[in-house]
Design a protein around this motif. Sequence first.
Motif, PDB file in Angstrom:
ATOM      1  N   SER A   1      -3.542 -66.354 -48.482  1.00 40.98           N
ATOM      2  CA  SER A   1      -5.156 -66.948 -48.721  1.00 40.98           C
ATOM      3  C   SER A   1      -5.588 -67.719 -47.035  1.00 40.98           C
ATOM      4  O   SER A   1      -6.798 -67.623 -46.755  1.00 40.98           O
ATOM      5  CB  SER A   1      -5.517 -67.550 -49.969  1.00 40.98           C
ATOM      6  OG  SER A   1      -5.500 -67.273 -50.941  1.00 40.98           O
ATOM      7  N   TYR A   2      -4.316 -67.594 -46.202  1.00 38.54           N
ATOM      8  CA  TYR A   2      -4.531 -68.503 -45.016  1.00 38.54           C
ATOM      9  C   TYR A   2      -3.629 -67.926 -43.990  1.00 38.54           C
ATOM     10  O   TYR A   2      -2.616 -67.458 -44.459  1.00 38.54           O
ATOM     11  CB  TYR A   2      -4.186 -70.072 -45.621  1.00 38.54           C
ATOM     12  CG  TYR A   2      -4.509 -70.716 -45.990  1.00 38.54           C
ATOM     13  CD1 TYR A   2      -6.180 -71.626 -46.105  1.00 38.54           C
ATOM     14  CD2 TYR A   2      -4.625 -70.454 -47.247  1.00 38.54           C
ATOM     15  CE1 TYR A   2      -7.686 -72.261 -46.342  1.00 38.54           C
ATOM     16  CE2 TYR A   2      -5.854 -71.326 -48.500  1.00 38.54           C
ATOM     17  CZ  TYR A   2      -7.069 -71.984 -48.246  1.00 38.54           C
ATOM     18  OH  TYR A   2      -7.795 -72.215 -48.889  1.00 38.54           O
ATOM     19  N   ARG A   3      -3.575 -68.026 -42.720  1.00 39.60           N
ATOM     20  CA  ARG A   3      -3.049 -67.959 -41.765  1.00 39.60           C
ATOM     21  C   ARG A   3      -2.713 -69.407 -41.004  1.00 39.60           C
ATOM     22  O   ARG A   3      -3.500 -70.254 -41.523  1.00 39.60           O
ATOM     23  CB  ARG A   3      -3.704 -67.492 -40.356  1.00 39.60           C
ATOM     24  CG  ARG A   3      -3.509 -65.866 -40.682  1.00 39.60           C
ATOM     25  CD  ARG A   3      -4.897 -64.741 -40.026  1.00 39.60           C
ATOM     26  NE  ARG A   3      -4.557 -64.071 -40.090  1.00 39.60           N
ATOM     27  CZ  ARG A   3      -5.566 -63.093 -40.464  1.00 39.60           C
ATOM     28  NH1 ARG A   3      -6.105 -63.704 -40.643  1.00 39.60           N
ATOM     29  NH2 ARG A   3      -5.119 -61.960 -41.094  1.00 39.60           N
ATOM     30  N   PHE A   4      -1.861 -69.729 -40.769  1.00 46.03           N
ATOM     31  CA  PHE A   4      -1.165 -71.276 -40.602  1.00 46.03           C
ATOM     32  C   PHE A   4      -0.460 -71.119 -39.491  1.00 46.03           C
ATOM     33  O   PHE A   4      -0.168 -70.213 -38.513  1.00 46.03           O
ATOM     34  CB  PHE A   4       0.276 -71.646 -41.488  1.00 46.03           C
ATOM     35  CG  PHE A   4       1.409 -71.260 -41.631  1.00 46.03           C
ATOM     36  CD1 PHE A   4       2.351 -71.562 -40.587  1.00 46.03           C
ATOM     37  CD2 PHE A   4       1.531 -69.978 -42.339  1.00 46.03           C
ATOM     38  CE1 PHE A   4       3.283 -70.763 -40.372  1.00 46.03           C
ATOM     39  CE2 PHE A   4       3.249 -69.551 -42.457  1.00 46.03           C
ATOM     40  CZ  PHE A   4       3.843 -69.594 -41.735  1.00 46.03           C
ATOM     41  N   TYR A   5      -1.038 -72.919 -38.528  1.00 47.51           N
ATOM     42  CA  TYR A   5      -0.695 -72.238 -37.046  1.00 47.51           C
ATOM     43  C   TYR A   5       0.236 -74.121 -36.588  1.00 47.51           C
ATOM     44  O   TYR A   5      -0.254 -75.263 -37.784  1.00 47.51           O
ATOM     45  CB  TYR A   5      -2.331 -72.817 -36.554  1.00 47.51           C
ATOM     46  CG  TYR A   5      -3.221 -71.821 -36.615  1.00 47.51           C
ATOM     47  CD1 TYR A   5      -2.954 -70.956 -36.010  1.00 47.51           C
ATOM     48  CD2 TYR A   5      -3.813 -71.359 -37.722  1.00 47.51           C
ATOM     49  CE1 TYR A   5      -3.571 -69.391 -35.573  1.00 47.51           C
ATOM     50  CE2 TYR A   5      -4.682 -70.235 -37.654  1.00 47.51           C
ATOM     51  CZ  TYR A   5      -4.380 -69.637 -37.240  1.00 47.51           C
ATOM     52  OH  TYR A   5      -4.868 -68.553 -36.712  1.00 47.51           O
ATOM     53  N   SER A   6       0.547 -74.372 -36.513  1.00 47.76           N
ATOM     54  CA  SER A   6       1.455 -75.331 -35.989  1.00 47.76           C
ATOM     55  C   SER A   6       0.081 -76.976 -35.662  1.00 47.76           C
ATOM     56  O   SER A   6      -0.383 -76.552 -35.411  1.00 47.76           O
ATOM     57  CB  SER A   6       2.658 -75.190 -34.488  1.00 47.76           C
ATOM     58  OG  SER A   6       1.349 -75.246 -33.381  1.00 47.76           O
TER      59      SER A   6
ATOM     60  N   SER B   1      10.003 -75.958 -37.837  1.00 51.74           N
ATOM     61  CA  SER B   1      10.462 -75.002 -36.579  1.00 51.74           C
ATOM     62  C   SER B   1       9.233 -75.614 -35.500  1.00 51.74           C
ATOM     63  O   SER B   1       9.524 -76.043 -34.638  1.00 51.74           O
ATOM     64  CB  SER B   1      11.113 -73.930 -36.009  1.00 51.74           C
ATOM     65  OG  SER B   1      12.084 -73.716 -36.945  1.00 51.74           O
ATOM     66  N   ALA B   2       8.070 -75.167 -35.572  1.00 54.38           N
ATOM     67  CA  ALA B   2       6.936 -75.628 -34.825  1.00 54.38           C
ATOM     68  C   ALA B   2       6.957 -76.907 -34.571  1.00 54.38           C
ATOM     69  O   ALA B   2       6.119 -77.201 -33.783  1.00 54.38           O
ATOM     70  CB  ALA B   2       5.834 -74.437 -35.162  1.00 54.38           C
ATOM     71  N   ALA B   3       7.038 -77.461 -35.328  1.00 54.90           N
ATOM     72  CA  ALA B   3       6.740 -79.054 -35.621  1.00 54.90           C
ATOM     73  C   ALA B   3       7.437 -79.763 -34.873  1.00 54.90           C
ATOM     74  O   ALA B   3       7.486 -80.152 -34.112  1.00 54.90           O
ATOM     75  CB  ALA B   3       6.287 -79.688 -37.683  1.00 54.90           C
ATOM     76  N   ILE B   4       8.828 -79.625 -35.143  1.00 49.98           N
ATOM     77  CA  ILE B   4      10.239 -80.017 -34.312  1.00 49.98           C
ATOM     78  C   ILE B   4       9.948 -79.693 -32.911  1.00 49.98           C
ATOM     79  O   ILE B   4       9.764 -80.334 -32.109  1.00 49.98           O
ATOM     80  CB  ILE B   4      11.228 -79.465 -34.637  1.00 49.98           C
ATOM     81  CG1 ILE B   4      11.335 -80.239 -36.467  1.00 49.98           C
ATOM     82  CG2 ILE B   4      12.575 -79.913 -33.849  1.00 49.98           C
ATOM     83  CD1 ILE B   4      11.280 -81.657 -35.761  1.00 49.98           C
TER      84      ILE B   4
ATOM     85  N   THR C   1      -0.097 -70.048 -33.555  1.00 52.17           N
ATOM     86  CA  THR C   1       0.700 -68.980 -34.729  1.00 52.17           C
ATOM     87  C   THR C   1       1.478 -68.603 -34.263  1.00 52.17           C
ATOM     88  O   THR C   1       2.076 -68.512 -33.172  1.00 52.17           O
ATOM     89  CB  THR C   1      -0.175 -68.160 -34.673  1.00 52.17           C
ATOM     90  OG1 THR C   1       0.001 -67.205 -36.107  1.00 52.17           O
ATOM     91  CG2 THR C   1       0.301 -67.379 -33.576  1.00 52.17           C
ATOM     92  N   ASN C   2       2.748 -68.042 -35.624  1.00 50.87           N
ATOM     93  CA  ASN C   2       4.504 -67.446 -35.320  1.00 50.87           C
ATOM     94  C   ASN C   2       4.118 -66.690 -36.089  1.00 50.87           C
ATOM     95  O   ASN C   2       4.608 -65.769 -36.084  1.00 50.87           O
ATOM     96  CB  ASN C   2       4.828 -67.990 -35.889  1.00 50.87           C
ATOM     97  CG  ASN C   2       5.017 -68.510 -37.394  1.00 50.87           C
ATOM     98  OD1 ASN C   2       4.425 -70.017 -37.694  1.00 50.87           O
ATOM     99  ND2 ASN C   2       5.570 -67.836 -38.261  1.00 50.87           N
ATOM    100  N   ASP C   3       2.992 -65.520 -36.468  1.00 45.17           N
ATOM    101  CA  ASP C   3       2.546 -65.280 -37.305  1.00 45.17           C
ATOM    102  C   ASP C   3       2.736 -63.464 -36.135  1.00 45.17           C
ATOM    103  O   ASP C   3       2.279 -63.749 -34.854  1.00 45.17           O
ATOM    104  CB  ASP C   3       0.957 -64.455 -37.210  1.00 45.17           C
ATOM    105  CG  ASP C   3       0.637 -63.235 -38.089  1.00 45.17           C
ATOM    106  OD1 ASP C   3       2.078 -62.720 -38.815  1.00 45.17           O
ATOM    107  OD2 ASP C   3      -0.169 -62.617 -38.608  1.00 45.17           O
TER     108      ASP C   3
END
Length: 624
Positions: A327-332, A283-286, A337-339
């Motif tokens: 192992s990671y925090r992910f980002y758009s 959804s973040a990529a869209i 972030t959506n954390d």
Amino acid sequence: MKRILSAGLSLALGISFCLTPAAALTAQQAGELLDQYYVDTVPDSVLGQEDVDSMLQALGDPYTVYMTKEEYDAFLNSVNGETLVGIGVSIQNAVTENGFLILSILPDSPAQEAGLEEGDYIQAIDGVTVTSSEQSASLAGQEGSKVTVTVLSGKTGKVRELTLTRQEVQVPIVTYSLVDGVAVIECISFGDTTAQTISQALTEHKDLDRPIILDLRSNPGGVTDAAAGSASYFTGSGVMAFFRDGQGRYTMVKTGSQYPDLTDQPLIILTDSNSASASELFSAAIRDYRAGIAVGERTYGKGIAQIVLDEETNPELFDGDALKVTSYRFYSPFGVTNDTIGILPTLMLSQQYAPAAAMLLTASQPKDSQGYWKLHLAGCTFYISQEQAGQAEYREAFEQLLEALPPSAQLKQGLGGSQWITVSPAYAAQTLGLSYHCRWNYNDLDQCIYTDDVATLSVYGLLGGFPDGSFRAQQSITRGEFAVLLSAALNLRESNSAGFTDVPSNTWYADAVDAMVAKGFLAGRSSTTFAPQDNLTYEELVTILSAVSSWVCTKGYAVADEPVPAAKQVDYAAFSSWAQAPAWRLSTLGVPLDRTSPQAPATRDQAAHLICQFLRAAGLLWNV
């Protein structure tokens, strides 16, 4: 020492898989793996535990789990689709007067081979008339066993008796169909077949000139590559996500030319509070590439990713079992972030109205504008048929859709031919005799300087007024009030009490204060007091938001410890010395600041303005 994830490991993004296994892995082996791969430094108190179960419990991360072989197989099934034994039909739970209504037929199933169809009814099972929902269980059974069903055709009305042999049936994780001429894709997980099936759906319906609906409600996640590849079919190939490890190093997830943009039509994503992880990455990529909108509820907010260590990655340690490690925090793609925050939908609607509202937005571009509305929203254009909106099953959804429009949305009414005129949502509702309740209709809105920002936060339920209907824009904002406003915007979850003597647990701001303090965004006036009734100054608001920015986006993280450049120091001279660097950092994100009187008490209007502009600059809003 931690290292960058090797190419052979796949990232698993899914909701907690709660396990309490007896591990074959030793405590020493598990500790070495955690020390190498975990996203944060693992305390010695965790590594010193005597067994794996105690170690993982002490770690306190619900996403880091050990799985036995049986549990790992179940985990893989949850991502790639469950395997069941039966005849391969999905039925409505409630019994109708004709028996069980068949909602869908699973591919490569006994039901499909026998010619059963969606809309047929199962009237009897093994000669027993269907009268109770519990009887559906008898459609399942041992593989190779037989069951006789009496079926009423929904098309012809004919009744026939069929004997089917139960077999293993794979429940697909992605299905698609045409609903009233609209391509609707339902995705329950991002697994091995997700991207391929979405590609098939788009290719099969490539000639449709209408927006596409993708249902991600209750989608708990899946695998990174599957989510990235699926998004690429709507955005074109490119960067889909960034992953940051505990040492601040980034790994980029990028799709190649094998994932072409397959449609020019905008995508409408349906979301709810159970849409999580990989579905949020999608959804973040869209959102970032402006390829569509989201309709529904704010998503869950899982912004951390796990790797799965198994016999493929570590054959010397595993034999069918596995260890899943955060192992990671992910980002758009644009570094957001959506954390915890989740994905704020473009149109915030309850699940009661979201599906119908999405269908209303799927009309084709009309040759004659008469009888249509045109909506410009988040970089996309949608058309709404006035006739459809007036139908009984759509009237309430249209009313709710109008109330969910942010102030930046442009709504136009067709006058015939190619002519359109801008109208208000209230006017559109009035034309169909609907009520319209503006979400920011404060009785003193004329006192606001930042009206659009106040309205934008209000439409998303992040801001409210007082019982008398006022907003009180020029009233000073207290520490307790700002904690509530910002924690709502960030969707911070409750935490343990911070222990302040002046913040009783039964006060309306207690949970927000505790959550903000737990994140390190606010601190007490002393070790025992918070002073919730004290007014905040403008520069204090700026400093707090600057601290939040290092958590919210990669741009904020990059400048978190940077001083004000010498050439820029004069621009922030009005701020106190301790606030100058935070003010500069917030400005680098694109948040406009008022530098006239930063030491003065901040108003509710200014607080709303700063929060809204911060969300917009960080990329958390859908360009609204």
